[in-house]
Design an enzyme around this catalytic site. Sequence first.
Site, PDB file in Angstrom:
ATOM      1  N   GLU A 139       0.918  -1.161  -0.100  1.00 61.18           N
ATOM      2  CA  GLU A 139       0.066  -0.018  -0.079  1.00 61.18           C
ATOM      3  C   GLU A 139       0.705   1.441   0.031  1.00 61.18           C
ATOM      4  O   GLU A 139       1.342   1.815   1.141  1.00 61.18           O
ATOM      5  CB  GLU A 139      -0.767   0.078   1.145  1.00 61.18           C
ATOM      6  CG  GLU A 139      -1.784  -1.205   1.495  1.00 61.18           C
ATOM      7  CD  GLU A 139      -2.880  -1.475   0.215  1.00 61.18           C
ATOM      8  OE1 GLU A 139      -3.068  -0.551  -0.201  1.00 61.18           O
ATOM      9  OE2 GLU A 139      -3.176  -2.421   0.121  1.00 61.18           O
ATOM     10  N   CYS A 189      -2.593   9.152   2.659  1.00 64.40           N
ATOM     11  CA  CYS A 189      -2.236   8.605   1.513  1.00 64.40           C
ATOM     12  C   CYS A 189      -3.202   8.948   0.268  1.00 64.40           C
ATOM     13  O   CYS A 189      -2.734   9.230  -0.698  1.00 64.40           O
ATOM     14  CB  CYS A 189      -1.916   7.227   1.536  1.00 64.40           C
ATOM     15  SG  CYS A 189      -3.164   6.226   2.236  1.00 64.40           S
TER      16      CYS A 189
HETATM   17  P1  NAD Z   1       8.737   4.508   4.384  1.00 67.08           P
HETATM   18  O1  NAD Z   1       8.721   3.564   3.162  1.00 67.08           O
HETATM   19  O2  NAD Z   1      10.105   5.139   4.639  1.00 67.08           O
HETATM   20  O3  NAD Z   1       8.755   3.597   5.735  1.00 67.08           O
HETATM   21  C1  NAD Z   1       7.604   2.659   5.881  1.00 67.08           C
HETATM   22  C2  NAD Z   1       8.052   1.488   6.950  1.00 67.08           C
HETATM   23  O4  NAD Z   1       9.222   0.898   6.049  1.00 67.08           O
HETATM   24  C3  NAD Z   1       8.821   1.997   8.133  1.00 67.08           C
HETATM   25  O5  NAD Z   1       8.507   0.957   9.319  1.00 67.08           O
HETATM   26  C4  NAD Z   1      10.283   1.752   7.933  1.00 67.08           C
HETATM   27  O6  NAD Z   1      11.037   1.518   9.052  1.00 67.08           O
HETATM   28  C5  NAD Z   1      10.116   0.563   7.157  1.00 67.08           C
HETATM   29  N1  NAD Z   1      11.325   0.245   6.193  1.00 67.08           N
HETATM   30  C6  NAD Z   1      12.194   1.181   5.566  1.00 67.08           C
HETATM   31  N2  NAD Z   1      12.993   0.291   4.749  1.00 67.08           N
HETATM   32  C7  NAD Z   1      12.634  -0.809   4.901  1.00 67.08           C
HETATM   33  C8  NAD Z   1      13.287  -1.755   4.321  1.00 67.08           C
HETATM   34  N3  NAD Z   1      14.217  -1.958   3.471  1.00 67.08           N
HETATM   35  N4  NAD Z   1      12.833  -3.053   4.648  1.00 67.08           N
HETATM   36  C9  NAD Z   1      11.588  -3.188   5.495  1.00 67.08           C
HETATM   37  N5  NAD Z   1      10.889  -2.329   6.151  1.00 67.08           N
HETATM   38  C10 NAD Z   1      11.671  -1.141   5.840  1.00 67.08           C
HETATM   39  O7  NAD Z   1       7.405   5.304   4.484  1.00 67.08           O
HETATM   40  P2  NAD Z   1       6.869   6.360   5.317  1.00 67.08           P
HETATM   41  O8  NAD Z   1       7.668   7.587   5.116  1.00 67.08           O
HETATM   42  O9  NAD Z   1       7.031   5.712   6.891  1.00 67.08           O
HETATM   43  O10 NAD Z   1       5.376   6.475   4.993  1.00 67.08           O
HETATM   44  C11 NAD Z   1       4.883   7.621   4.099  1.00 67.08           C
HETATM   45  C12 NAD Z   1       4.449   6.837   2.760  1.00 67.08           C
HETATM   46  O11 NAD Z   1       3.479   5.872   3.249  1.00 67.08           O
HETATM   47  C13 NAD Z   1       3.981   7.926   1.913  1.00 67.08           C
HETATM   48  O12 NAD Z   1       4.458   7.536   0.502  1.00 67.08           O
HETATM   49  C14 NAD Z   1       2.564   7.508   1.915  1.00 67.08           C
HETATM   50  O13 NAD Z   1       1.500   7.977   0.946  1.00 67.08           O
HETATM   51  C15 NAD Z   1       2.419   5.917   2.273  1.00 67.08           C
HETATM   52  N6  NAD Z   1       1.156   5.455   2.609  1.00 67.08           N
HETATM   53  C16 NAD Z   1       0.428   4.686   1.874  1.00 67.08           C
HETATM   54  C17 NAD Z   1      -0.915   4.001   2.475  1.00 67.08           C
HETATM   55  C18 NAD Z   1      -1.641   3.451   1.816  1.00 67.08           C
HETATM   56  O14 NAD Z   1      -2.593   2.516   2.162  1.00 67.08           O
HETATM   57  N7  NAD Z   1      -1.656   3.219   0.327  1.00 67.08           N
HETATM   58  C19 NAD Z   1      -1.168   4.406   3.904  1.00 67.08           C
HETATM   59  C20 NAD Z   1      -0.521   5.324   4.372  1.00 67.08           C
HETATM   60  C21 NAD Z   1       0.762   5.970   3.941  1.00 67.08           C
END
Ligand code: NAD
Length: 507
Positions: A245, A279
């Site tokens: 997502e 999002c």
């Molecule tokens: P991010 O991708 O930086 O981090 C998300 C999670 O992934 C965190 O817990 C992080 O520690 C973890 N992570 C980072 N690198 C990783 C790796 N290599 N392997 C496994 N886990 C890892 O995202 P963010 O900045 O926390 O969130 C914001 C983004 O999320 C925005 O783009 C937003 O649109 C999106 N979002 C999408 C939805 C949806 O349902 N489509 C909902 C909410 C947020």
Amino acid sequence: MGIFTISDQGYKKTLTLQSPADLRVVGNYDCASHEEIKSAMSKSRIAQKKWAEVPLIYRAELMHKVIDVIIENQDHIMNVVMEETGKPIQEAMSMEIFSAIDSLAFYAKRAPKWLRDEKRSMHGPMSFLKKTKVTYKPRGVVAVITPWNGPFILSINPTIQALLAGNSVIIKPSEVTPRSGKLVEDIFLMADAPQDLVQVIIGDGLAGAQLIDEVPDKVSFTGSIATGKKIAKQCSENLIPFSLELGGKDAMIVCSDADIDDAAKGAVIGSCMNAGQYCCGTERIYVVEDVYDEFVEKVVYETKQLNQSSEGFSDIGATFWDKQLDIIEDHVEDAVQKGAHILVGGKRNPSLKGLYFEPTVIINVNHQMKVMTDETFGPVISIMRVKSENEALRLANDSYYGLNGNVWTQNMNKGMNLAKAMETGACSINDMAMSYGVNEAPFGGIKQSGLGSVNGKEGLRSYAHAMPIIIGKKSASSYPYTEKSFKDMKGALKFFWGNKFLRRIWG
Ligand code: NAD
């Protein structure tokens, strides 16, 4: 300045958290080591085996106990979320508490029906010989990896669905909001959930990657496109099923026959809810020229009424972490340099100590500007004048994102046609994008916005393996192949499908 800082002492990383509302230090947390993550996985596997034996109605009962615990502890949950994010209290209630309870009650009621063994009627010649049942088997351990913008709801919602399907769960919440994620483990324990059924691993991206190294049976990821791609790659090495997502750049189309008062209010809340860190937030607005001036005037008026504060019943809260504030500023500056015009806001709020960007209205924008192409994730209302609805649709689809969108018109047929033509995972008519909050709706993006879905019957079932069991008293196939067996097959083919009328019945 930072909302979290990581100090690495060689053997253990520590997170120091500051509240974006006032920059106070609100906690220090040790990150899980790889050894601790391995141990969590072993414990989770044991807990899952026992949980899979629990009948669906008792799994649903646990969700009702969790509802009671959340209702009793709602103030504590909201305080933790507000401290970590600087959200206004109304949004802590609506996005985190209200949605969590709605989701618990919704899936607790439906999971026993949607996940029970299902008989599938057979067709054609097989209908004389066999029956088919589909049984929804738990996958095993589900890793739920979540972002910071809905830190409690985005951790608990996939967890509820995974648990009802008979899985155990390990959550890796964002390093920006770890305590809000940890609450999910605490709440399940308070509701007397079995030990280790829900565990939380605190850490940064490395902890998330190490969790996937331990080969969970499904990864349910919510976060950015860049991380989503890394996760897809890592999962594919072990063929772990995953759902992604990811981010969005939702378009809003305002037709000439829209209710402009309503559309203007929808534009403001759609763009500014959760301080724009949603999002499915409205990130770009295309308005047909006949109603453009009236729409802009009303949006400006509504935006000027908004109250931004770190206390009380404010409308617009903080930006949850400093890096996001840099992105918002960069997008706004880029737009201004390329000819955009700011009507309201456009800068950090100088009267507040924390990370606050003023609700902002920008016009004269175009697709050369980041504010119209990349995810801004801030309280920024970007409005573009277009000649026609067709032009609006073409521009709405001119994006590598495809999460959600919204169309505003009083003509429902036109609304449906425009909604269907949007290249997005979902669309709303006459409302901001609200599909994550509608439990009936399967939720998932297309293009770069994601893969697979959570929510709805489809999302719930994705936490299980749909295993068909074909039942019969005798084998339908056997050797030897003879002239007679071949002729019988030819005869059956003619009987069932040779006749143009009968094939419609047997088909
Ligand atoms: P991010 O991708 O930086 O981090 C998300 C999670 O992934 C965190 O817990 C992080 O520690 C973890 N992570 C980072 N690198 C990783 C790796 N290599 N392997 C496994 N886990 C890892 O995202 P963010 O900045 O926390 O969130 C914001 C983004 O999320 C925005 O783009 C937003 O649109 C999106 N979002 C999408 C939805 C949806 O349902 N489509 C909902 C909410 C947020």
